[in-house]
Design an enzyme around this catalytic site. Structure first.
Site, short mmCIF file in Angstrom:
data_model
loop_
_atom_site.label_atom_id
_atom_site.label_comp_id
_atom_site.label_asym_id
_atom_site.label_seq_id
_atom_site.Cartn_x
_atom_site.Cartn_y
_atom_site.Cartn_z
N GLU A 49 0.80 -1.23 0.00
CA GLU A 49 0.00 0.00 0.00
C GLU A 49 0.83 1.27 0.00
OE1 GLU A 49 -0.82 -2.00 3.21
OE2 GLU A 49 -1.04 -0.41 4.70
N ASN A 50 2.12 1.19 0.32
CA ASN A 50 2.96 2.37 0.24
C ASN A 50 3.32 2.72 -1.19
OD1 ASN A 50 4.46 -0.06 0.44
ND2 ASN A 50 6.34 1.07 0.88
#
Lengths: 221, 225, 221, 225
Positions: A49-50
């Protein structure tokens, strides 16, 4: 029967959920282990998700790149065919239903499919990070948790007491004693893991559990 | 990484069913997928809703009819959602004569509504169109003394993209101003079909320059040279 | 005094508005001409709403690239230091106030700063394209128009009759007879262009016009 | 194209005034601008609001304190808006003891709120947080049977970015996962300052691979090697 906590059991069973080509986001901690046990012949694509797709294993010692880390800050690699993007695109992918499954650790999970994993008021407040978006956005939400906490209390509850990460979003709960579907406000036991028994699970879990008509014993190895 | 099916344009447009909402990339045709449009015209699927920036060019005097204008001319759309039809006399004719429903959406609002659908948002609040006909029938939300229109997400069934290059996993890059709505419609549709000028092996596209990540793409079609 | 329509006068005057480094979006048609008259020593950066920054002049014959066109579909080039982006980013730049000025053609413009340029009901409906976002989002909105239509009626009105592109967004109106600011519900005449006179403009324009205390005659050449 | 001023980190942080909302790129510090953070710590500007994904690492046992955590430790923020503080014990301490206001925002909502501010939108409707404490005090909008929270745009005063490469006009590219919130905060702030590992001449960045276009950038700072 003695309960022996086993993260590996949980990770191994969850890893069998995926279909070839599934796009999966694995939460920090226990869920990350799932990636180690995906069956041969099944390729899953991990979303980080980063900001990338195609999360790969840790690099060889000496090959760490400070700009290539996972959402927990650990050094990782990117698979051929991966792609980097910004946080808006990352969560557009997550919230927009483009992620097939997410696996999340929990503090509590209840038979309504509620999940709590970001806050113990006054005590521990790590924050929700991406978990609220993942639970709302992923097509399939799998809660991964040891069946009992350190005091022996079941982490599967009738109603979560902690602040919720998401309401009514959990599809499956996998513990180290069994595999549960959340359906119509109850846990439905689909599999119990050797050496545990249906009776043991029903007795020790303070929640409504329906035993599925096809419920079976499974040996996770 | 998993490879996506490479199909022909004819096979691809079989995925479009009567009544579907079809999103087509392109801006006055720049960035529209020519092979997919021609295949859809040939197949003749009707009763579609078009979502596109515009309906390309159709000039009654010269007879020029390009890109999605071909589908408009064959009356394959029951509804057309675009920001601009000034370059297509046939779209204007169908609208004025009540043959086809034409919904005009400000271009930036169209972009955000499509993106919102792809990003799992219910909609956005935009100042664009406040005090104009675009406001009609919409909820007006006032925040900190400024008025905004609540513009709902606009999802689609099938997206037809043109890309400069795809890898077999479905990662895409585009060609200059031909990018426009292509990356947005890829987010917003159940089935995303890409006509690519070039299809390369997985691992041959730098992950830093990918514009549309593979997860958003379902089928690849090789563009005719 | 005879009125002679002059697009060049309008374009030349508007071109003097810009400061060095301004990011400008020029509408299709008359506004596009403005780019030809930017004074020496002033560099403006043109934004093309179809998806790039650094719009350059038409290419040499034979060097046209079908993927490099402006918002009117005409062949153009990109300047060194330009950048391509998608339509969402293009309009984020426009709506988000990152464009210093936009110049738009009009069908009508009124003293409340309303502008109509996308629709003549039942007759001509080109659609608004990007004009509604540009008028709402650009820091400075300049309406560019010949002062009179073909029937001799003033295009500056007390109240627009056509459907609006935007309400109360126009900052300046430049015609071929003068330069107007829109302020407090009236046109404020800042400059009149030789050979026209203040009296001529006041007499021939069916709108409220206040003559600015610093209003002056300007020769556009 | 017009060149942007190249300044030192110390000069750059003079643009930050007491009370400003400062947005900082980075995800657990990956993609945060080290030189700008150190300069802001040295200057000691206080009463700031921080908007960032998280507050990086601060471990009381090991003494490790990285990136924005240094500014938290110096108590330069009166308010901290982030998605996660689990890796910073000092932020948790300040919150629990009521010394600093900490607002936790779901990461995707944070990204969209920042983007909305930069895109001139008043806000977005997101399903994230419905039925949780995040819903408290917010308008719930129901569309087509689904509930959404109205999440308002989140603008800032000064953005501090880290880029891999900038051209002198301010076009930017980023380094792998260090991209994260950097392109978003560049959209949302009045003053955008970029610490770039490399600054090249105008014309040396391919316009196809630029992630943040020059128009969003105001000052450039050379990163120390």
């Amino acid at each position: 029967m003695e309960y022996v906590a086993s993260k590996e059991t949980i990770a191994k069973r969850i890893a069998r959920i995926f279909k070839d080509g599934d796009v999966v986001n694995l939460g920090i901690g226990l869920p990350t282990l799932v990636g180690n046990y995906v069956p041969e012949g099944v390729t899953i694509v991990l979303q980080s998700e980063n900001g990338f797709l195609g999360l790969g294993p840790a690099p060889a010692p000496g090959a760490e790149d400070p700009a290539l880390v996972n959402a927990g800050g650990g050094f990782v690699t990117i698979q051929p065919g991966g792609a980097f993007f910004d946080s808006a695109m990352s969560f557009a992918i997550i919230r927009g239903g483009h992620v097939d499954a997410t696996v999340l650790g929990v503090l509590e999970v209840d038979q309504q499919g509620n999940l709590a994993n970001y806050k113990i008021p006054g005590k521990l407040v790590p924050g929700m990070g991406g978990a609220m978006d993942l639970t709302v956005g992923a097509k399939l939400v799998v809660a991964a948790t040891e069946h009992f906490d350190k005091s022996g209390a079941s982490k599967l509850l009738r109603t979560c007491k902690l602040p919720l990460t998401a309401a009514n979003q959990v599809d499956f709960v996998c513990t180290d004693v069994g595999f549960f579907e959340v359906r119509n406000g109850t846990f439905v036991l689909k599999e119990y893991f050797k050496p545990y028994t249906v009776e043991y699970i029903l007795e020790k879990t303070d929640a409504d559990i329906v035993v599925d008509k096809d419920c079976r014993e499974v040996e996770i190895s | 990484m998993v490879a996506k099916p490479i199909v022909t344009a004819d096979e691809a447009v079989e995925l479009i069913r009567e009544g579907d909402t079809v999103m087509v990339g392109g801006f006055l045709g720049c960035g529209s997928p020519p092979g997919l449009i021609d295949a859809l015209e040939k197949r003749g699927t009707r009763n579609l809703t078009l979502v596109c920036n515009d309906t390309a060019f159709h000039n009654f005097k010269t007879g020029v009819c390009t890109h999605v204008a071909k589908l408009v001319a064959k009356k394959q759309f029951r509804k057309i959602v675009v920001s601009h039809i000034g370059t297509n006399q046939e779209t204007q004719r169908q609208m004025n004569e009540g043959e086809t429903e034409v919904v005009l959406v400000p271009q930036g609002t169209l972009a955000e509504r499509i993106r919102a659908a792809g990003a799992g948002l219910g909609g956005v609040l935009t100042p664009t169109g406040v005090g104009t006909e675009v406001q009609d029938g919409k909820q007006v939300v006032e925040l900190d003394g400024r008025k905004y229109l609540l513009e709902k997400a606009l999802p689609g069934d099938v997206a037809l993209l043109r890309a400069k290059k795809a890898d077999k996993a479905g990662n895409l890059i585009f060609d200059k101003a031909a990018r426009n709505f292509n990356p947005l419609i890829a987010m917003a549709c159940r089935t995303v079909i890409v006509e690519a000028d070039e299809i390369v092996e997985i691992g041959r596209l730098d992950p830093e320059i990918v514009v549309t990540p593979s997860v958003l793409v379902h089928y690849l079609v090789r563009a005719k040279k």
